[in-house]
Scaffold this motif. Structure first.
Motif, PDB file in Angstrom:
ATOM      1  N   GLY A  63      31.785  36.459 -49.405  1.00 12.61           N
ATOM      2  CA  GLY A  63      30.882  35.958 -48.372  1.00 12.61           C
ATOM      3  C   GLY A  63      31.495  34.926 -47.454  1.00 12.61           C
ATOM      4  N   ASN A  99      27.155  40.231 -47.565  1.00 11.68           N
ATOM      5  CA  ASN A  99      27.385  40.640 -46.179  1.00 11.68           C
ATOM      6  C   ASN A  99      27.732  42.119 -46.087  1.00 11.68           C
ATOM      7  OD1 ASN A  99      26.905  38.081 -45.234  1.00 11.68           O
ATOM      8  ND2 ASN A  99      29.055  37.487 -45.197  1.00 11.68           N
ATOM      9  N   ARG A 117      26.023  44.926 -43.596  1.00  4.20           N
ATOM     10  CA  ARG A 117      26.812  45.613 -42.574  1.00  4.20           C
ATOM     11  C   ARG A 117      26.874  47.121 -42.798  1.00  4.20           C
ATOM     12  NH1 ARG A 117      31.343  40.780 -42.205  1.00  4.20           N
ATOM     13  NH2 ARG A 117      30.094  39.461 -40.806  1.00  4.20           N
ATOM     14  N   GLN A 151      28.819  33.020 -38.585  1.00  3.52           N
ATOM     15  CA  GLN A 151      29.260  34.312 -39.094  1.00  3.52           C
ATOM     16  C   GLN A 151      30.241  34.950 -38.120  1.00  3.52           C
ATOM     17  OE1 GLN A 151      27.171  38.358 -39.150  1.00  3.52           O
ATOM     18  NE2 GLN A 151      26.679  37.614 -41.204  1.00  3.52           N
ATOM     19  N   ASN A 171      31.631  38.150 -36.477  1.00  2.59           N
ATOM     20  CA  ASN A 171      31.084  39.483 -36.254  1.00  2.59           C
ATOM     21  C   ASN A 171      31.438  39.942 -34.843  1.00  2.59           C
ATOM     22  OD1 ASN A 171      29.297  41.870 -36.297  1.00  2.59           O
ATOM     23  ND2 ASN A 171      28.358  40.846 -38.050  1.00  2.59           N
ATOM     24  N   GLN A 215      20.442  40.122 -39.445  1.00  2.00           N
ATOM     25  CA  GLN A 215      20.555  39.478 -40.753  1.00  2.00           C
ATOM     26  C   GLN A 215      19.917  38.096 -40.772  1.00  2.00           C
ATOM     27  OE1 GLN A 215      24.570  39.498 -42.235  1.00  2.00           O
ATOM     28  NE2 GLN A 215      24.112  38.133 -43.940  1.00  2.00           N
TER      29      GLN A 215
END
Length: 546
Positions: A67, A145, A149, A446, A448, A456
């Motif tokens: 994570g 996560n 995803r 995060q 991404n 999320q």
């Protein structure tokens, strides 16, 4: 069936390679590499042992269960995915060779490489892909996560050893982009079965480096995988890594980490503190790389379940009463950008109109609190119905990116408003935040590459699922986020994400603080470390040569 010849069907965002690499003394920034001060050696001369200091502690190198970004920096060298992404936002093959997407958007068919083996000798094939994804869905894996995803994947069909269909429960435009991320890389089924929940301490993948050992709180040792010869377009070197070994030393204490680099006890170190940047620029023995990290910026989430933060005026008082510019400029000396929204500027749909939308206004913040009955008490702390106005600010230790210092500065600023801030530093975020919800303010970010990451944090949780950090539960936001998942028109998709950002701002759901910046310092003997599209370091092209 809609055919994708490598990149006909791309998740096209407006990803910008922001804060592009800046390097000292003659390094070609366009290649995002370090140290070209002397003539380029031939491949036979490249090699060496690279020691790389990490600023925080990786504890689990299992992509499905990991994570933390620091863990990703390590296991990205060990594992690979079906596809990967280049800095120009192009999605290209990695362990896959080609893919196609059904007209209804619910079936992705991947052709796989037939020349790949895992570090333990297990053949890479469709069975390994199926195993890796089904393992993420298995509740016993306790994926975090990775589970988010992988959605909306529900099953797969093996057509032959090197062809697999991935079946989704609903169409998903971001799904292909998600497959480029490290959490969804492919693991060795043999090793995962052998080690079970200890696989994170014995990781086995197909990447350019294979795992040797992990000494808790000390170091992680990797070595070159000699049989590697299937490097993707993200590497110039498609064959075995030049480095003989790559050792991640864990040095969480800032001054010790910097001192270790300056004295060559390690040859590279991450998280160069802002106050050391100028010194590095003047030191001819050192090189420096820096790049913004895309995704969700470092954000303070306000817990609306705790009084009075469920009231809009109370949350707005925090918006106006906290001087974010002062915090970012004071702590980061201009090396970090101020964040204004729930996503970073490089992502599709980023709403530039939010920049500058809130200016600090202490008097307005005080008036907002008075409007809802919070009067100043004898000791300066506000009181309503006999209750003192307190705010519990929870943060994680150690002091990553000076986040503990942010808590202290906010404590000082809010005291002026009559808010008493209690700071709790903990290593057990899972219990304090996610299990107990015992916070009024908590920070998180995060990494991404797609704004779908907002789901999320801001979509209403499904029945039985744990609350999101924002605890937001609004059908309008859910509708926008769900529509964006299936919207193929990029402009319309961007507008949906702008709606979400505007709502989050107007309702004072969060306090965006800064856009994380990843900074690496090296000795000049280190060459050609590069960054991937999200800001993670890559080492297949790197080598050490004085």
């Amino acid at each position: 069936m809609k055919k994708n010849n490598h990149n006909d069907y791309l998740v096209k965002s407006v990803f910008v390679f922001t804060a592009a690499t800046f390097v000292l003394t003659g390094c070609a920034s366009g290649s995002n590499s370090l140290g070209n001060a002397q003539a380029e050696p031939n491949e036979q001369e490249k090699g060496g042992d690279l020691t790389y200091a990490l600023a925080s502690i990786p504890s689990n190198l299992d992509p499905a269960r990991s994570g933390w970004a620091v863990e990703t920096r390590v296991y990205k060298q060990i594992f690979e995915g079906l596809v990967t992404k280049l800095p120009d936002n192009t999605i290209v093959p990695e362990l896959a060779t080609d893919w196609s997407i059904s007209d209804d958007g619910k079936t992705y068919t991947f052709k796989l490489r037939d020349d790949v083996t895992f570090h333990d000798g297990t053949p890479f094939n469709a069975e390994a892909v199926q195993y890796s994804f089904d393992r993420i869905l298995d509740p016993d894996t306790q994926a975090g996560n990775a589970y988010s995803r992988l959605q909306p994947y529900e099953s797969s069909t093996i057509i032959d050893d090197h062809t697999i269909e991935l079946h989704l429960s609903t169409p998903s435009v971001p799904f292909l982009d998600n497959l480029t991320q490290a959490n969804l890389t492919i693991v060795s089924p043999t090793a995962a079965e052998e080690y079970g929940d200890q696989f994170g301490q014995h990781p086995v993948g197909t990447g350019p480096f294979e795992f040797i050992s992990l000494q808790e709180n000390a170091d992680i040792k990797l070595k070159r995988y000699e049989d590697y010869d299937w490097g993707s377009e993200k590497y110039e070197n498609k064959g075995p890594a030049y480095l003989d070994s790559l050792t991640f030393n864990i040095i969480t204490e800032e001054s010790t980490r910097i001192g270790s680099l300056q004295s060559s006890q390690v040859l590279a170190a991450e998280a160069i503190p802002p106050q050391n940047i100028e010194t590095f620029e003047l030191d001819e023995s050192l090189e420096l790389l820096s790049q913004n990290i895309e995704g969700l910026p470092y954000t303070l989430f306000i817990n609306p379940d705790h009084e009075p933060w469920g009231e809009l005026e109370a949350r707005q008082a925090l918006q106006y009463g906290i001087d974010v510019d002062h915090i970012v400029n004071t702590l980061y000396f201009g090396t970090y950008d101020r964040a204004w929204s729930a996503i970073t500027p490089g992502l599709l749909g980023y709403d530039e109109s939010l920049e500058g939308a809130i200016e600090p206004d202490v008097e307005k913040a005080k008036q907002l609190l008075e409007n809802i009955g919070w009067e100043t008490g004898a000791d300066g702390i506000r009181v309503r119905d006999g209750e003192r106005l307190t705010l519990k600010y929870v943060d994680i230790t150690p002091n990553r990116e000076k986040r503990n210092d942010i808590a202290i500065m906010i404590q000082q600023q809010l005291k002026e408003l009559g808010i008493e801030v209690e700071i709790e530093l903990t290593k057990d975020v899972a219990t304090t935040i996610h299990t107990n919800g015992d916070y009024d303010l908590y920070g998180n970010s995060q990494v991404n590459g797609d704004p779908n990451a907002l789901i999320q944090f801001y979509h209403s949780p499904s029945e039985g699922a744990r609350d999101t950090l924002s605890k937001l539960n609004d059908p309008k936001v859910d509708e926008w986020l769900q529509a964006a998942v299936t919207e193929k028109d990029e402009e319309k998709r961007a507008d949906l994400y702008k709606n979400v950002q505007q709502y989050i701002h107007d309702e004072a759901i969060i306090l965006p603080i800064y856009v994380p910046n990843y900074t690496v310092g090296t000795q000049k003997s280190v060459h050609d470390i590069s960054f991937d599209y999200l800001g993670y370091p890559q080492f297949n092209d790197a080598y050490v040569q004085p």
